[in-house]
Design an enzyme around this catalytic site. Structure first.
Site, short mmCIF file in Angstrom:
data_model
loop_
_atom_site.label_atom_id
_atom_site.label_comp_id
_atom_site.label_asym_id
_atom_site.label_seq_id
_atom_site.Cartn_x
_atom_site.Cartn_y
_atom_site.Cartn_z
N ASP A 18 48.84 -57.93 -15.78
CA ASP A 18 49.33 -57.10 -16.87
C ASP A 18 48.15 -56.42 -17.57
O ASP A 18 47.37 -55.73 -16.92
CB ASP A 18 50.17 -57.97 -17.82
CG ASP A 18 50.88 -57.20 -18.90
OD1 ASP A 18 51.89 -56.54 -18.59
OD2 ASP A 18 50.44 -57.26 -20.07
N HIS B 76 57.87 -60.42 -13.49
CA HIS B 76 56.57 -59.89 -13.91
C HIS B 76 55.42 -60.88 -13.81
O HIS B 76 54.27 -60.46 -13.72
CB HIS B 76 56.70 -59.42 -15.37
CG HIS B 76 55.47 -58.82 -15.95
ND1 HIS B 76 54.81 -57.76 -15.38
CD2 HIS B 76 54.78 -59.13 -17.08
CE1 HIS B 76 53.76 -57.43 -16.13
NE2 HIS B 76 53.72 -58.26 -17.16
#
Length: 306
Positions: free
Chosen positions: A118, A284
């Protein structure tokens, strides 16, 4: 390590075999760092809204072969949270990458392998561009390039990743709104992105929340995203055709926004010389959702030429 580099904070309560410490960089910024293991240096950098504990399921295995370094990004976790400064520059990925170089200087590591999830991956992109002689290999987890994602924004992306547009609003709007109920925002954020139920255990979530509900971290998070939408894009544009020179390996969640909206490898082939990667059956955060499968793909790449 250099004298007085490491201020020991004791064993990590969450990552067996790791110790916590504070490292003050040449810039004066202090980073909280967890370290463990022996072998070639391997630095893993978390994203938003986590801290270094996001690696707790994979770090002990990696520490069997590597010297594993797990910092909290500036503004996150228990690291310092300086003001954003003019143009949000203090939370630009260029400055955050400089933090990583100064950290590795303090720890006496010249070259190292980088893993970033991320926001940490976005720091890694800038790190590989600005310090190509320091990074031997890069692994980015569940991201495509920032400039690419903004350039291809459509309704679906804006709906799924609404915080890319909410957090960049002028202070103190997002800070005040999140601050009214940070636990609700954090839970909604993590649950919407992860596709594996209970992947973030209650104790880990509680530590994320302990940090996230601090007003200085909320402001730092917003400054991070404000920088991404302004200063970082300017830095990317100024690089022209500059590309990542070291081997780049990509991991992404096939059930998440990045995996569903983008051809992840092709987006990075425009930014790097050598790109490989694989999608994983998760959302994610593979390191929390499918840690065993993630390690099965990651370790062969890490072991190359060691």
């Amino acid at each position: 390590m250099n004298d007085n580099t490491w201020i020991d904070r004791g064993p990590s309560p969450f990552i067996p075999g790791f110790r916590l410490g504070d490292v003050t960089l040449a810039s004066g910024v202090r980073l909280r760092v967890a370290m463990g293991g022996n072998g070639p240096p391997l630095l893993l950098l978390h994203g938003h809204p986590q801290n270094h504990l996001t690696w707790h399921k994979v770090a002990p295995t990696l520490a069997q072969e590597f010297s594993v370094i797990l910092p909290d990004l500036r503004g996150y976790g228990d690291s310092d949270k300086p003001p954003g400064g003019e143009g949000h520059r203090n939370y630009s990925k260029r400055v955050m990458a400089q933090d990583i170089i100064q950290l590795m200087d303090r720890l006496n590591y010249n070259t190292f392998i980088f893993v970033g999830h991320d926001r940490g991956g976005r720091v890694g992109h800038r790190l590989a561009l600005d310090y190509p002689d320091r990074v031997s290999r890069c692994i980015f987890i569940d991201i495509t390039p920032t400039a690419t994602m903004y350039a291809l924004t459509n309704k679906t992306f804006a709906t799924r990743y609404f915080w890319w547009f909410f957090l960049i609003q002028p202070a103190p709007l997002p800070e005040k709104m999140i601050g009214q109920d940070p636990a609700f925002f954090l839970r909604q954020h993590i649950d919407a992105q992860n596709k594996t139920p209970d992947a973030t255990e209650p104790a880990i979530f509680a530590d994320y929340l302990r940090c996230y509900q601090h007003p200085d971290m909320l402001h730092a998070v917003c400054e991070d995203y404000r920088a991404a939408a302004t200063t970082d894009l300017e830095d990317d544009a100024s690089d022209g055709e500059k590309s990542i020179q070291c081997p780049l390996f990509l991991l992404w969640g096939e059930q998440g926004t990045v995996g569903q909206l983008y051809d992840v490898i092709s987006t990075w082939q425009e930014k790097a010389r050598e790109v490989t990667g694989v999608g994983l059956p998760c959302g994610h955060s593979p390191q929390e959702e499918v840690p065993g499968e993630m390690l099965g793909h990651l370790l062969p790449f890490l072991r190359r030429n060691n």
